[in-house]
Motif scaffolding. Sequence first.
Motif, PDB file in Angstrom:
ATOM      1  N   GLN A 117      30.841  23.627 -11.439  1.00 12.33           N
ATOM      2  CA  GLN A 117      29.691  22.762 -11.164  1.00 12.33           C
ATOM      3  C   GLN A 117      28.437  23.610 -10.921  1.00 12.33           C
ATOM      4  O   GLN A 117      27.352  23.284 -11.400  1.00 12.33           O
ATOM      5  N   LEU A 118      28.620  24.704 -10.148  1.00  9.93           N
ATOM      6  CA  LEU A 118      27.464  25.543  -9.818  1.00  9.93           C
ATOM      7  C   LEU A 118      26.929  26.243 -11.068  1.00  9.93           C
ATOM      8  O   LEU A 118      25.716  26.400 -11.232  1.00  9.93           O
ATOM      9  N   THR A 119      27.855  26.657 -11.938  1.00 11.91           N
ATOM     10  CA  THR A 119      27.420  27.301 -13.182  1.00 11.91           C
ATOM     11  C   THR A 119      26.586  26.321 -14.007  1.00 11.91           C
ATOM     12  O   THR A 119      25.569  26.690 -14.593  1.00 11.91           O
ATOM     13  N   LYS A 120      27.046  25.092 -14.028  1.00 15.14           N
ATOM     14  CA  LYS A 120      26.320  24.069 -14.787  1.00 15.14           C
ATOM     15  C   LYS A 120      24.903  23.876 -14.213  1.00 15.14           C
ATOM     16  O   LYS A 120      23.930  23.764 -14.958  1.00 15.14           O
ATOM     17  N   ILE A 121      24.818  23.870 -12.893  1.00 15.48           N
ATOM     18  CA  ILE A 121      23.497  23.716 -12.269  1.00 15.48           C
ATOM     19  C   ILE A 121      22.622  24.933 -12.607  1.00 15.48           C
ATOM     20  O   ILE A 121      21.443  24.797 -12.937  1.00 15.48           O
ATOM     21  N   ARG A 122      23.248  26.137 -12.540  1.00 12.38           N
ATOM     22  CA  ARG A 122      22.476  27.343 -12.836  1.00 12.38           C
ATOM     23  C   ARG A 122      21.944  27.307 -14.271  1.00 12.38           C
ATOM     24  O   ARG A 122      20.833  27.735 -14.546  1.00 12.38           O
ATOM     25  N   ASN A 123      22.759  26.760 -15.180  1.00 12.72           N
ATOM     26  CA  ASN A 123      22.354  26.733 -16.581  1.00 12.72           C
ATOM     27  C   ASN A 123      21.418  25.585 -16.930  1.00 12.72           C
ATOM     28  O   ASN A 123      21.033  25.421 -18.080  1.00 12.72           O
ATOM     29  N   THR A 169      28.878  27.247  -0.713  1.00 12.98           N
ATOM     30  CA  THR A 169      28.048  28.363  -0.269  1.00 12.98           C
ATOM     31  C   THR A 169      28.630  29.709  -0.724  1.00 12.98           C
ATOM     32  O   THR A 169      27.920  30.571  -1.224  1.00 12.98           O
ATOM     33  N   ARG A 170      29.947  29.839  -0.558  1.00 13.63           N
ATOM     34  CA  ARG A 170      30.605  31.082  -0.952  1.00 13.63           C
ATOM     35  C   ARG A 170      30.526  31.282  -2.474  1.00 13.63           C
ATOM     36  O   ARG A 170      30.188  32.352  -2.955  1.00 13.63           O
ATOM     37  N   ASN A 171      30.848  30.220  -3.232  1.00 10.91           N
ATOM     38  CA  ASN A 171      30.815  30.302  -4.691  1.00 10.91           C
ATOM     39  C   ASN A 171      29.431  30.650  -5.206  1.00 10.91           C
ATOM     40  O   ASN A 171      29.266  31.424  -6.139  1.00 10.91           O
ATOM     41  N   LYS A 172      28.423  30.077  -4.573  1.00  8.14           N
ATOM     42  CA  LYS A 172      27.049  30.337  -5.000  1.00  8.14           C
ATOM     43  C   LYS A 172      26.723  31.819  -4.814  1.00  8.14           C
ATOM     44  O   LYS A 172      26.115  32.450  -5.687  1.00  8.14           O
ATOM     45  N   ALA A 173      27.163  32.391  -3.706  1.00  9.59           N
ATOM     46  CA  ALA A 173      26.926  33.816  -3.471  1.00  9.59           C
ATOM     47  C   ALA A 173      27.711  34.658  -4.475  1.00  9.59           C
ATOM     48  O   ALA A 173      27.191  35.633  -5.025  1.00  9.59           O
ATOM     49  N   GLN A 174      28.966  34.244  -4.732  1.00  8.65           N
ATOM     50  CA  GLN A 174      29.795  34.999  -5.686  1.00  8.65           C
ATOM     51  C   GLN A 174      29.182  35.000  -7.081  1.00  8.65           C
ATOM     52  O   GLN A 174      29.247  35.988  -7.804  1.00  8.65           O
ATOM     53  N   ALA A 234      27.318  36.500   5.362  1.00  9.50           N
ATOM     54  CA  ALA A 234      26.553  37.064   4.244  1.00  9.50           C
ATOM     55  C   ALA A 234      26.229  35.978   3.225  1.00  9.50           C
ATOM     56  O   ALA A 234      25.091  35.867   2.757  1.00  9.50           O
ATOM     57  N   ALA A 235      27.232  35.153   2.897  1.00 13.86           N
ATOM     58  CA  ALA A 235      27.011  34.105   1.905  1.00 13.86           C
ATOM     59  C   ALA A 235      26.070  33.031   2.433  1.00 13.86           C
ATOM     60  O   ALA A 235      25.302  32.428   1.692  1.00 13.86           O
ATOM     61  N   ALA A 236      26.145  32.779   3.741  1.00 18.46           N
ATOM     62  CA  ALA A 236      25.367  31.689   4.316  1.00 18.46           C
ATOM     63  C   ALA A 236      23.922  32.093   4.625  1.00 18.46           C
ATOM     64  O   ALA A 236      23.118  31.250   5.009  1.00 18.46           O
ATOM     65  N   GLU A 237      23.629  33.379   4.455  1.00 18.51           N
ATOM     66  CA  GLU A 237      22.280  33.850   4.763  1.00 18.51           C
ATOM     67  C   GLU A 237      21.232  33.052   3.989  1.00 18.51           C
ATOM     68  O   GLU A 237      21.317  32.918   2.766  1.00 18.51           O
ATOM     69  N   GLY A 238      20.265  32.521   4.710  1.00 12.46           N
ATOM     70  CA  GLY A 238      19.173  31.823   4.046  1.00 12.46           C
ATOM     71  C   GLY A 238      19.431  30.349   3.783  1.00 12.46           C
ATOM     72  O   GLY A 238      18.539  29.638   3.334  1.00 12.46           O
ATOM     73  N   VAL A 239      20.644  29.869   4.076  1.00 11.19           N
ATOM     74  CA  VAL A 239      20.932  28.443   3.886  1.00 11.19           C
ATOM     75  C   VAL A 239      20.118  27.620   4.880  1.00 11.19           C
ATOM     76  O   VAL A 239      20.020  27.968   6.051  1.00 11.19           O
ATOM     77  N   ARG A 240      19.519  26.543   4.390  1.00 10.05           N
ATOM     78  CA  ARG A 240      18.751  25.678   5.281  1.00 10.05           C
ATOM     79  C   ARG A 240      19.430  24.336   5.434  1.00 10.05           C
ATOM     80  O   ARG A 240      20.043  23.835   4.497  1.00 10.05           O
TER      81      ARG A 240
END
Lengths: 378, 318
Positions: A205-211, A231-236, A261-267
């Motif tokens: 799903q995240l890849t699709k959003i990125r693309n 959150t973790r997948n997005k960082a990966q 580390a992965a959650a850094e910057g999450v609002r």
Amino acid sequence: MKLLMTTAVSALVVLGSTAAMADIKLGASLSASGPAAFLGDPEAKTIEMMVDQINEAGGINGEKIDLVLYDDGGDPNKARTFATRLVEDDEVVAIIGGSTTGTTMSILSVAEDAEVPFISLAGAIQIIDPVRRWVFKTPHTDRMACEKIFSDMQQKGITKIGMISGTDGFGASMQAQCKDVAPKYAIEILADETYGPQDADMTPQLTKIRNTDGVQAILNPGFGQGPAIVTRNKAQLGIDLPLYESHGVASDGFIKLAGAAAAEGVRLPGTALLVAAILPDSDPQKPVVTAYKAAYEAKYGETVSTFGGYAHDAVDLMTNAMKTGGSDPAAIRDALEATQGYVGTTGIYSFSPEDHLGLDLSAFKMLEIRDGGWTLID
Amino acid sequence: MKLSSKWMQLAALAVLVAVLPLFFPSGYYYRVGALIFVNGLAVTGLVILIGYAGQISLGHAGFAGIGGYACALAPAHLGLPPSLSILLGAVISALLAMLIGKPILRLRGYYLAVATLGFGILVSMVLTNERALTGGPDGMAVQGLALRKILRGWGWKLTSGEFWYILSALAMLVGVWIALNLFQSATGRAMRALHGSEVAARTVGIDVARLKLQAFVISAVYASVAGSLLALQNQFVTPDIAGFMHSIEMVTMAVLGGVGSVLGAVTGSAILTLLPQVLTVFAEYEQLVLGLVMILVMIFLPRGLLPSIAAKLKGRGE
């Protein structure tokens, strides 16, 4: 079978009559076990703690509160049965409960029929819209969370986003509300993905959003483990877009689950309760949230959650109304509706005949995760 | 003339249902009673499928879901009155049962259990995911039945609890009556023959496939009507009604009470509906006690509560 039924019924009668003769009977039906236990468990603990506190301090106008608490396990059908039991059998003067929208909607018509004031602890907007005479609620709506997030995006100049939502009740409701309110903030939703509550990987799903061309930020309505995985997948995947989470994950547990580390910057939009320690002393909510947090954590040895805060505010609102209104359901309801400027852990409540939630957007604080901790943005 | 066992059973049940309210200390007991009867109706359907015909289903909550959501959706979208929506739900359930029953009833034992399980999960997934139509996991409101207002017009003022107690009791009694009739009919005997041995039943000329399908469709209609009554009574319905746990609950009620006997099934639903209410005093130990009761019944009364006790009373105890 006859014998069995009579035995069962007489057992019920005996059980019913052994309950102590009460001064003021307060009823609660919460999802302390089952799939919604993460809501109901802190709520039940909070209510029990607060009722004890009130009774130790001499009760309300000299009368003690007798709490009747049932665990509906998140099942709307059970919740309705317990609500009927509270009203008909236990003869409570007020009900707090309904950890989920489903259970709340089942209790709601019982409370309306019996004309007993009812404060719900669930999020959905349909609980108080249209306004029902006997029904109030303490948590802000999903719609308000969406609005808070979108107004923050607006300030940052974000207009095009991708959404990835859980298909559980919370995620689905917030997804719908966000899509509904987005045009108001000139936000365009370019991608709209979903995941199941038990899914362990959201990279497709995240890849699709990125693309998807033009996406400037990702919004993730959902709670439980889903958002942590997102959150973790997005960082990966190394996706370099701002990530917004919902108020449903506003807890320290989320940072632990996702990894600092992965959650850094999450609002995300959260309540004052979560950031009690870093609130400025001038904040009117500071004493309330600090006191509740200290008492809860001392008693149960676990960190407070936003959901327990909802219950805290509900008990306070209800008992304050009892102080002015006495122990008659109609008087309690009237006093409740007349509540102005009550400072709770979730926000500052002012009810009116047209507004049975009594919170505005200021109840939410925009938070950002920095170095594994929370920071206030506004 | 000696009353047949069928009428004796039915009369005993009817008298019990009519007399019990005299001992009700509050309106809450009507609600519990109504729930017992609605569950009893669904479980009676399962007795026909499991007890008579010897087939298993772990997906009957799916039909309850269809019945429940028919009562939520048809009045909202088609303008159908709720009473007709019950019928509509039953017809849809019957057709669906026929459609899926044909292929999956060829399966036996575990395979049939898994196939029906899949059906139940599918229904609950559709109800959860078709948000625009069903309101998703938050559920949707259900219009009340107009019948109560009509009765009030005739000067018969019933509380919601009393009204649903009576209506559910009537529905269950009709369901029980049909099931008891079926038991003694040629079809019922054929079903029991099928239960005993599928091969033997086929040898004596019973159309096994058709019979299984019949039992499946009948029990689906029972579950659907029970689901409708539950939704109308609660005035609210969520996908939980079609959930896996609800299917399991129904089968457990049937097995606990005695799956070969209709009255046993009603007893089972009474116990499993009452126990969680009685056990609230144990708070967190509720599930533990509930599980313990079920294990004990299964160990010491393996044929289910009512048949085992009845057999012991007749001195033919195992």
